[in-house]
Enzyme design. Structure first.
Site, short mmCIF file in Angstrom:
data_model
loop_
_atom_site.label_atom_id
_atom_site.label_comp_id
_atom_site.label_asym_id
_atom_site.label_seq_id
_atom_site.Cartn_x
_atom_site.Cartn_y
_atom_site.Cartn_z
N LYS A 40 -10.15 110.16 37.45
CA LYS A 40 -9.50 110.19 38.78
C LYS A 40 -8.61 108.97 38.98
O LYS A 40 -7.46 109.09 39.42
CB LYS A 40 -10.60 110.22 39.85
CG LYS A 40 -10.11 109.82 41.25
CD LYS A 40 -11.24 109.78 42.26
CE LYS A 40 -12.02 108.50 42.32
NZ LYS A 40 -11.45 107.40 43.11
N ASN A 41 -9.14 107.78 38.67
CA ASN A 41 -8.42 106.56 39.00
C ASN A 41 -7.19 106.34 38.12
O ASN A 41 -6.40 105.45 38.37
CB ASN A 41 -9.36 105.35 38.95
CG ASN A 41 -10.36 105.38 40.09
OD1 ASN A 41 -10.19 106.15 41.04
ND2 ASN A 41 -11.41 104.57 40.00
N CYS A 134 -12.47 99.88 54.12
CA CYS A 134 -13.24 101.12 54.00
C CYS A 134 -14.70 100.75 53.94
O CYS A 134 -15.07 99.58 54.06
CB CYS A 134 -12.80 101.93 52.79
SG CYS A 134 -13.31 101.20 51.25
N ARG A 139 -10.82 95.22 51.27
CA ARG A 139 -9.77 95.78 50.42
C ARG A 139 -8.37 95.32 50.84
O ARG A 139 -7.53 96.11 51.28
CB ARG A 139 -9.91 97.29 50.34
CG ARG A 139 -11.31 97.67 49.89
CD ARG A 139 -11.47 99.09 49.51
NE ARG A 139 -10.96 99.40 48.19
CZ ARG A 139 -11.14 100.56 47.58
NH1 ARG A 139 -11.80 101.52 48.16
NH2 ARG A 139 -10.65 100.77 46.39
N ASP A 325 -18.12 100.23 40.03
CA ASP A 325 -18.28 101.65 40.35
C ASP A 325 -19.56 102.25 39.76
O ASP A 325 -19.93 103.37 40.11
CB ASP A 325 -17.05 102.44 39.87
CG ASP A 325 -15.79 101.98 40.59
OD1 ASP A 325 -15.89 101.62 41.77
OD2 ASP A 325 -14.72 101.95 39.96
N ARG A 417 -14.61 113.82 46.30
CA ARG A 417 -13.40 113.05 46.04
C ARG A 417 -13.28 112.70 44.56
O ARG A 417 -12.18 112.53 44.05
CB ARG A 417 -13.43 111.74 46.83
CG ARG A 417 -13.45 111.92 48.30
CD ARG A 417 -13.34 110.60 48.98
NE ARG A 417 -11.99 110.09 48.77
CZ ARG A 417 -11.30 109.41 49.67
NH1 ARG A 417 -11.83 109.13 50.83
NH2 ARG A 417 -10.08 108.99 49.40
N1 EPU Z 1 -8.12 92.53 46.46
C1 EPU Z 1 -7.61 91.48 47.18
N2 EPU Z 1 -6.25 91.44 47.36
C2 EPU Z 1 -5.43 92.40 46.85
C3 EPU Z 1 -5.97 93.45 46.09
C4 EPU Z 1 -7.34 93.49 45.92
O1 EPU Z 1 -8.32 90.62 47.68
O2 EPU Z 1 -4.21 92.31 47.05
C5 EPU Z 1 -9.58 92.61 46.30
C6 EPU Z 1 -10.11 93.89 46.96
O3 EPU Z 1 -10.35 93.66 48.34
C7 EPU Z 1 -11.36 94.17 46.17
C8 EPU Z 1 -11.06 93.61 44.77
O4 EPU Z 1 -9.91 92.75 44.93
O5 EPU Z 1 -12.43 93.44 46.73
C9 EPU Z 1 -10.72 94.66 43.72
O6 EPU Z 1 -9.64 95.41 44.17
P1 EPU Z 1 -8.70 96.26 43.20
O7 EPU Z 1 -7.31 96.11 43.68
O8 EPU Z 1 -9.00 95.95 41.79
O9 EPU Z 1 -9.22 97.73 43.51
P2 EPU Z 1 -8.39 99.03 43.85
O10 EPU Z 1 -7.20 99.13 42.99
O11 EPU Z 1 -8.22 99.14 45.33
C10 EPU Z 1 -9.62 100.49 42.07
C11 EPU Z 1 -10.42 101.76 42.05
C12 EPU Z 1 -11.78 101.52 42.66
C13 EPU Z 1 -12.48 100.42 41.87
C14 EPU Z 1 -11.61 99.16 41.85
C15 EPU Z 1 -12.22 98.04 41.02
C16 EPU Z 1 -8.75 103.47 42.31
C17 EPU Z 1 -8.19 104.57 43.12
N3 EPU Z 1 -9.75 102.79 42.83
O12 EPU Z 1 -9.45 100.14 43.43
O13 EPU Z 1 -12.50 102.73 42.48
O14 EPU Z 1 -13.72 100.14 42.48
O15 EPU Z 1 -10.31 99.47 41.33
O16 EPU Z 1 -12.42 98.45 39.72
O17 EPU Z 1 -8.31 103.23 41.20
C18 EPU Z 1 -14.09 104.41 42.94
O18 EPU Z 1 -13.59 105.07 42.03
O19 EPU Z 1 -15.19 104.71 43.48
C19 EPU Z 1 -13.40 103.20 43.40
C20 EPU Z 1 -13.65 102.62 44.58
#
Ligand code: EPU
Length: 436
Positions: A40-41, A134, A139, A325, A417
């Site tokens: 998915k991701n 969320c 996030r 995850d 999802r």
């Molecule tokens: N963060 C910041 N600033 C930013 C971006 C991120 O502080 O500008 C923090 C976030 O608040 C979070 C951490 O860094 O605490 C990790 O965030 P990241 O950007 O890596 O996560 P994401 O891209 O929003 C994806 C996956 C998540 C998975 C995370 C970490 C998707 C759609 N989602 O989220 O997947 O947990 O990477 O590996 O790719 C799931 O599949 O259940 C899921 C939540």
């Protein structure tokens, strides 16, 4: 190519929390073979990446998930034509002409924030709703913002929207304070058609990033180093990008879910369609606590478990470390393991929402800041429980499969999802699980 009139098939079972529940009678050992779907991701980001080229792209090995349907709605809103048939998504991005992604769409699917990079790069401006926090954490998007500014964009946050604008994007060296997946993706996508070279330092190293880079390269982009902490992007002209066809990598988190389930129930299962290299941290941890995992074939794992595990300590860290995850799923194993485990969550502020529900099943877990102290009990007991996010849903199903008695899980919209036909797959392995 399919016509615009062809809509996506609705998800197989639209779940609403009020109507549907999964019922599990625990205790059946799992046996047999199961195949995991595409990640998915990875798919969601490639759907956004397809907007970079004014052309038609094809994504293969796409799972039929509500998140995929929601992402299709987002890019359709921007003018793309999207069709899904079987496990293939065709995206025609020739008529994309809208650069605003509204709150009602982005708030439903955080991953859609990654349209920001491609829209900015292709059209010179974009307005995308802030996704907001969320259930699992705040996030933030500060790293996305800083990265795009360093490429020369003017970034303003007003009335809940991020407005980005740039006459020209110019490559730069960008250090990320933490290896954020989303920030790495947005910067990589925007930099693909910036002038000159961009280097992302401390980039996310996840396999989904590599799959995205492979897709950009298949479209005519020039990205190297994906999968390491330093990604180098040599910008090309937007006109030189073209549509491409790409396979989606296997869902390592779905594979991890099956591994944990076999550990909860005991038994022996074969998991096909995986990439074992993506699961080293997980295989290492579950082997330490009692599972036997072998690489059966290049894309196949065999998992054998007696259904009893030993305690351990786990800290979630960015890839290639143990994934956040799978923190909730492995907590379900440790809740019924011998001894006391400490699980430390370093990625999200609030990812222990499953704890209250596991306690309803007899688990002895206490929270201390970002750590959970999990004292193993001999058996979990079935109970009525509710999922609060996707991975909590998976964790509660795993707990229910290993528990004594009947577990009833609600909150299934979260599950749908990210998992396709999960209960059917478990049933094929011998679990007593159904949805009604
Ligand atoms: N963060 C910041 N600033 C930013 C971006 C991120 O502080 O500008 C923090 C976030 O608040 C979070 C951490 O860094 O605490 C990790 O965030 P990241 O950007 O890596 O996560 P994401 O891209 O929003 C994806 C996956 C998540 C998975 C995370 C970490 C998707 C759609 N989602 O989220 O997947 O947990 O990477 O590996 O790719 C799931 O599949 O259940 C899921 C939540």
């Amino acid at each position: 190519m399919t016509s615009e009139a062809t809509r996506l098939d609705p998800p197989a079972k639209p779940a609403t929390e009020a109507e549907q529940r999964i019922i599990i009678r625990g205790g059946n050992p799992l046996h047999g073979t199961v195949r995991v779907g595409g990640a998915k991701n990875s798919v969601l980001k490639k759907m956004a990446a397809a907007l970079l080229a004014a052309d038609v792209s094809v994504l293969r090995n796409v799972p039929n998930l509500t998140d995929v349907h929601m992402m299709a709605e987002v890019i359709r809103h921007l003018g793309a034509r999207v069709t899904l048939s079987g496990n293939e998504v065709v995206i025609d991005a020739r008529q994309v002409n809208e650069v605003e992604a509204p709150y009602e769409l982005v708030s439903q699917l955080r991953a859609s924030f990654v349209v920001l990079g491609p829209l900015l790069a292709r059209f010179g401006n974009a307005k995308v709703s802030l996704p907001g926090g969320c259930a699992i954490g705040e996030r933030r998007i500060d790293l996305h913002e800083r990265g795009l500014k360093m490429l020369g964009a003017d970034v303003k946050i007003e009335h809940g929207y991020v407005h980005v604008q740039a006459e020209r994007l110019i490559g730069n060296r960008i250090y990320l304070d933490r290896p954020s997946n989303g920030a790495t993706e947005n910067i990589m996508l925007a930099a693909s058609i910036a002038e000159g070279q961009t280097i992302i330092e401390n980039a996310a190293q996840d396999p989904e990033i590599v799959n995205l880079a492979d897709f950009i390269n298949a479209m005519g982009g020039r990205v190297s180093g994906a999968g390491t902490y330093q990604i180098v992007i040599d910008g090309v002209s937007q006109k030189d990008l073209h549509g491409a066809t790409i396979d989606t990598i296997p869902d390592r988190l779905e594979a991890g879910t099956f591994i944990m389930a076999a550990m909860a129930t005991g038994g022996e299962i074969v998991i096909e369609g995986v990439n074992p290299h993506h699961l080293y941290s997980v295989i290492s941890k579950v082997t330490e606590i009692g599972a036997e995992v072998s690489i059966y074939a290049p894309d196949t794992l065999k998992v054998r478990s007696q259904g009893s595990s030993r305690a351990t300590d786990i800290t979630t860290v960015p890839y290639p470390g143990f994934p956040t995850d799978l923190q909730a799923p492995i907590m379900s194993i440790l809740a019924a393991a011998e001894g006391t485990s400490i699980i430390t969550e370093t990625i999200y502020e609030n990812r222990f929402m499953q704890v209250g529900e596991l306690r309803r099943m007899g688990a002895d877990i206490s929270l201390k800041g970002n750590a959970a102290v999990v004292k193993g009990v001999p058996r979990l007991m079935g109970a009525e429980v509710k999922a609060t996010d996707l991975r909590a849903a998976a964790a509660l199903i795993i707990a229910g499969l290993g528990a004594d008695g009947v577990t009833e899980l609600t909150g299934l919209s979260h599950l749908d999802r990210g998992y396709e036909h999960l209960e059917e797959k478990f049933r094929s392995l011998g679990a007593d699980i159904w949805r009604r």
